[in-house]
Design an enzyme around this catalytic site. Structure first.
Site, mmCIF file in Angstrom:
data_model
loop_
_atom_site.group_PDB
_atom_site.id
_atom_site.type_symbol
_atom_site.label_atom_id
_atom_site.label_comp_id
_atom_site.label_asym_id
_atom_site.label_seq_id
_atom_site.Cartn_x
_atom_site.Cartn_y
_atom_site.Cartn_z
ATOM 1 N N SER A 92 0.853 -1.191 0.000
ATOM 2 C CA SER A 92 0.000 0.000 0.000
ATOM 3 C C SER A 92 0.883 1.232 0.000
ATOM 4 O O SER A 92 2.040 1.177 0.441
ATOM 5 C CB SER A 92 -0.872 0.029 1.255
ATOM 6 O OG SER A 92 -0.093 0.364 2.386
ATOM 7 N N ASP A 93 0.352 2.348 -0.485
ATOM 8 C CA ASP A 93 1.035 3.599 -0.201
ATOM 9 C C ASP A 93 0.896 3.817 1.305
ATOM 10 O O ASP A 93 0.013 3.246 1.963
ATOM 11 C CB ASP A 93 0.469 4.779 -1.013
ATOM 12 C CG ASP A 93 1.498 5.916 -1.110
ATOM 13 O OD1 ASP A 93 2.448 5.932 -0.297
ATOM 14 O OD2 ASP A 93 1.348 6.796 -1.979
ATOM 15 N N TRP A 94 1.770 4.632 1.856
ATOM 16 C CA TRP A 94 1.892 4.748 3.309
ATOM 17 C C TRP A 94 0.591 5.292 3.932
ATOM 18 O O TRP A 94 0.240 6.456 3.763
ATOM 19 C CB TRP A 94 3.092 5.631 3.635
ATOM 20 C CG TRP A 94 4.397 4.884 3.827
ATOM 21 C CD1 TRP A 94 5.283 5.071 4.849
ATOM 22 C CD2 TRP A 94 4.960 3.840 3.033
ATOM 23 N NE1 TRP A 94 6.349 4.202 4.729
ATOM 24 C CE2 TRP A 94 6.167 3.427 3.632
ATOM 25 C CE3 TRP A 94 4.543 3.161 1.877
ATOM 26 C CZ2 TRP A 94 6.974 2.409 3.116
ATOM 27 C CZ3 TRP A 94 5.343 2.148 1.358
ATOM 28 C CH2 TRP A 94 6.537 1.785 1.983
ATOM 29 N N GLY A 95 -0.126 4.408 4.598
ATOM 30 C CA GLY A 95 -1.391 4.811 5.201
ATOM 31 C C GLY A 95 -2.554 4.700 4.235
ATOM 32 O O GLY A 95 -3.623 5.245 4.491
ATOM 33 N N GLY A 96 -2.383 3.972 3.155
ATOM 34 C CA GLY A 96 -3.418 3.927 2.112
ATOM 35 C C GLY A 96 -4.409 2.776 2.223
ATOM 36 O O GLY A 96 -5.230 2.598 1.325
#
Ligand code: BGC
Length: 741
Positions: A265-269
């Protein structure tokens, strides 16, 4: 050097999943697919807890292995334009190592301006070598979203507004990195074309635009270069977060393209445990909010089958076994930035600089004629490796434009003097959301004008900086910030011999610059060696040879999404807050945001301006040289597989130089709505003075296909194909029409 595409990914699937027989000797099987039995065995020996423990961030930039079974953690590094410094395990703070200063490579749009597959390969190779010195397995890059908006905050990280150019470079970056021991992670998949509201917007895009414009760089890097990693973007596409988008992650990426690697995932996605788990997400980064205890509980409750967990672990292990782990004690032993990589950074920078115009041959600078040189502008002394939100490089060194010039001119009669001219837009101002589009500073302006008056030549180093162009928010305008237009007008009144150097990652409104400066160069955020490359071009040691990877429109309002009033959405120009949320650990769950309506469809970038006859300031593909080139003898042939384009290119000037031959295709009798022309091939060619070369470019017919929405498939329309060859999208020198079946 041209790197042969490795078409083994798709073959790997057929050979290894459809039949158990041995692959034939001459078919190369993807490194990802060479350990399937071993992986099956490893998985069978893992507890459910151990498996789930691999599916989320362990630290900010790592995810766990299983020590008991000899499976090392996966270590990630930003990416895309230099290996990021070492961070504390659970924060964005640097740990202050003394060996983690890396090479700052020219950013994405600079790489793309080289139009060089060779440079992209070397760039990927350089990134991988430095990643390995630091013990990293996966580079969080290349960043390959299409530059849809002139104002897009990450335009400088991305490559181009054109899918063919972006795809070709993404393939070579990937091969260069993975041939040298580090996995790539293609980002941000998909349709993350704006930064404002990136953590909440829902992209509505036609299937055709998605397939023809936005997905090709990802598709090519997966199919032709066997990319090991993909990062799911923050936004939604057609109602579903990219981190739980079954269409993007399962149907297209895995089933259609045959991707065998891992999706992070993108960071926090990630926003939902079950949705993300069931729709193709493998690793949640950087924490464990959704893929930690919550995922374990979901498996135990029978909501997520353990077989789904097993296949995620398999995806990770494929990468883990294809990329050799660097033992802890071997990492960070020597300085990350090494001379070979600094040389690559120089080579890329030197081929990326674009000469937009050169009236009266003001360039290269004749130092016997112009003895007193004024260098004006904050960007002449500003380092661009860090700044703004997001990835930056703690660079070992960065040669600024002024330093580059001073070095080159030392020992000559030339006198160089610098004045700041305009104030820099600062971090504090960005954070407090002050607009960079303010008036000139009267004191700095008058000092600069005085210096210009007393000089023979002015080099105005203008443009944005990394606080203006940043992850997390789009620019509000494309005019030059901090009153630079006003300053330039005053400088031009004082001294007409002005060379403007644009330090930028994206397009700018150049109406004033064009009036005031007889010569203009674009020198990008050009890395560690940027100032040296710029000085070499300014002083004529090398000819400029970069070509614009995107259009410079006349006015922002001329660009497609602005003209159709589908961007900005809801007039919401606020900064995206996912980054802030992430740091505060107050993540958003089901945040609903505005719709990003891609109403322009396939008419992105030059496809729009050309087809709608909207005049532009500088067209896609444009870039001059200190020498001149002649195109002749175009010959086009076709068979059932390819177009074979051949032409003669001669250097008709007095200096050596490099030209990027561009091949566009137009379909005059098409029954389908199409852009006036589309790039289909290109080649960078180096020629000595008076030298000629035969240039051969092959274009697979599949690149001429369009996405047929009714059939939900690619179709090749038979009929007339007009092949156009030239030095930019608006400088077509030769054309020939041929029929395809
Ligand atoms: C960016 C990614 C980056 C990640 C880790 C995110 O905010 O969108 O491109 O790789 O942070 O730094």
């Amino acid at each position: 050097m041209k790197h042969i595409n490795k078409l083994f990914t798709a073959l790997g699937i057929t050979l290894l999943t459809a039949c158990a027989q041995k692959p034939s000797e001459n078919v190369q099987v993807s490194p990802l697919m060479q350990n399937e039995d071993k992986i099956t065995d490893l998985i069978s020996r893992m507890t459910l807890e151990e498996k789930v423990n691999m599916l989320h961030g362990k630290h900010m930039f790592s995810s766990a292995g299983v020590e008991r079974l000899g499976i090392a953690d996966v270590k990630y590094a930003d990416g895309p334009f230099g290996i990021r410094e070492e961070m504390e395990p659970h924060s964005w703070n640097s740990i202050g190592l003394t060996t983690d200063s890396a090479t700052f490579f020219p950013t994405g749009s600079a790489l793309a301006a080289t139009w060089s597959e060779d440079m992209a390969y070397q760039y990927g190779m350089g990134m991988a070598k430095e990643a390995r010195l630091r013990g990293k397995d996966m580079i969080l890059g290349p960043a390959i979203n299409i530059q849809r908006l002139p104002t897009g905050g990450r335009t400088y990280e991305y490559l181009s507004e054109d899918p063919i150019l972006s795809a070709a470079l993404a393939v070579q970056y990937t091969l260069g990195a993975q041939d040298n021991g580090a996995a790539v992670c293609l980002k941000h998949y998909a349709l993350n074309n704006q930064e404002n509201d990136r953590g909440s917007i829902d992209v509505k895009v036609s299937p055709r635009a998605m397939r023809e414009i936005y997905l090709p760089p990802f598709e090519a890097a997966v199919k032709e270069a066997d990319a090991y990693g993909v990062m799911a973007a923050y936004n939604k596409v057609e109602g579903y977060w990219c981190s739980e988008n079954g269409m993007l992650l399962n149907e297209i990426l895995r089933d259609e393209w045959g991707f065998h690697g891992m999706v992070i995932s993108d960071w926090g996605g990630v926003h939902n445990t079950v949705n993300a788990a069931m729709n193709g997400m493998d690793v949640e980064m950087p924490g464990d909010r959704y893929f930690g205890q919550a995922l374990l509980d979901s498996v135990k409750a029978g909501v997520v089958p353990e077989s789904v967990i097993d296949s995620k672990v398999r995806n990770i292990l494929r990468v883990r076994l294809a990329v050799k782990a660097v033992p802890e004690e071997e990492a960070n032993k020597m300085m990350t930035s090494q001379p070979e990589q600094q040389q690559i950074a120089y080579n890329v920078a030197s081929k990326s600089i674009v000469l937009l115009k050169n009236q009266n041959e003001l360039l290269p600078i004749q130092t016997d004629k112009y003895k007193k040189i004024a260098v004006i502008g904050d960007n002449a002394v500003r380092e661009q490796a860090l700044g703004g939100v997001g990835a930056g490089v703690k660079t070992l060194y960065e040669v600024t434009p002024l330093e580059g010039l001073l070095k080159q001119l030392s020992g000559t009669d030339a006198q160089v003097e610098w004045a700041q001219g305009y104030r820099a837009f600062s971090k504090h101002e960005r954070e407090t959301r002050v607009s960079p589009y303010t008036k000139a500073d009267p004191k700095l302006m008058s000092e600069a004008v005085q210096l210009a008056k007393n000089s023979d030549l002015v080099i105005f180093v203008a443009g944005d900086n990394r606080e203006v162009e940043t992850e997390g928010s789009d620019r509000k305008a494309i005019t030059l910030p901090m009153g630079q237009d006003e300053l330039l007008k005053a400088l031009a009144a004082a001294n007409p011999n002005i060379v403007t150097v644009l330090v930028t990652g994206g397009p700018l409104d150049l109406r004033v610059v064009d009036q005031a400066s007889p010569a203009i160069l674009v020198s990008w955020f050009n890395g560690t060696e940027g100032g040296n490359a710029l000085a070499d071009v300014l002083l004529g040691k090398i000819s400029p040879s970069g070509k614009l990877p995107f259009t410079f429109p006349i006015r922002l309002e001329d660009s497609p999404a602005y003209s159709l009033k589908v961007y900005p959405q809801d007039e919401r120009q606020k900064q995206d807050d996912i980054f802030v949320n992430l740091v505060d650990e107050k993540e958003t769950d089901q945040k609903s945001g505005p719709t990003a309506d891609y109403a322009e469809g396939i008419f992105v970038g030059y496809r729009w301006y050309d087809t709608k006859h909207v005049p532009v300031q500088y067209p896609f593909g444009h870039g001059l040289s200190y020498t001149t080139f002649n195109y002749s003898d175009l010959q086009v042939k076709a068979d059932n597989e390819k177009l074979y384009v051949e032409l003669n290119l001669s250097n008709t000037g007095k200096r050596s130089g490099e030209e990027v031959v561009q091949i566009y295709v137009s379909r005059p009798d098409s029954k389908i709505e199409r852009p006036l022309k589309e790039l289909k091939g290109f080649q960078r060619v180096a020629l000595q003075a008076d030298e000629s070369k035969s240039v051969k470019i092959e274009i697979p017919l599949e690149k001429l296909r369009h996405w047929d929405e009714a059939a939900n498939d690619w179709k090749l329309e038979p009929g007339a194909v007009e092949v156009q060859a030239g030095g930019s999208s608006q400088d077509i020198k030769l054309n020939q029409t041929i029929d395809i079946k």
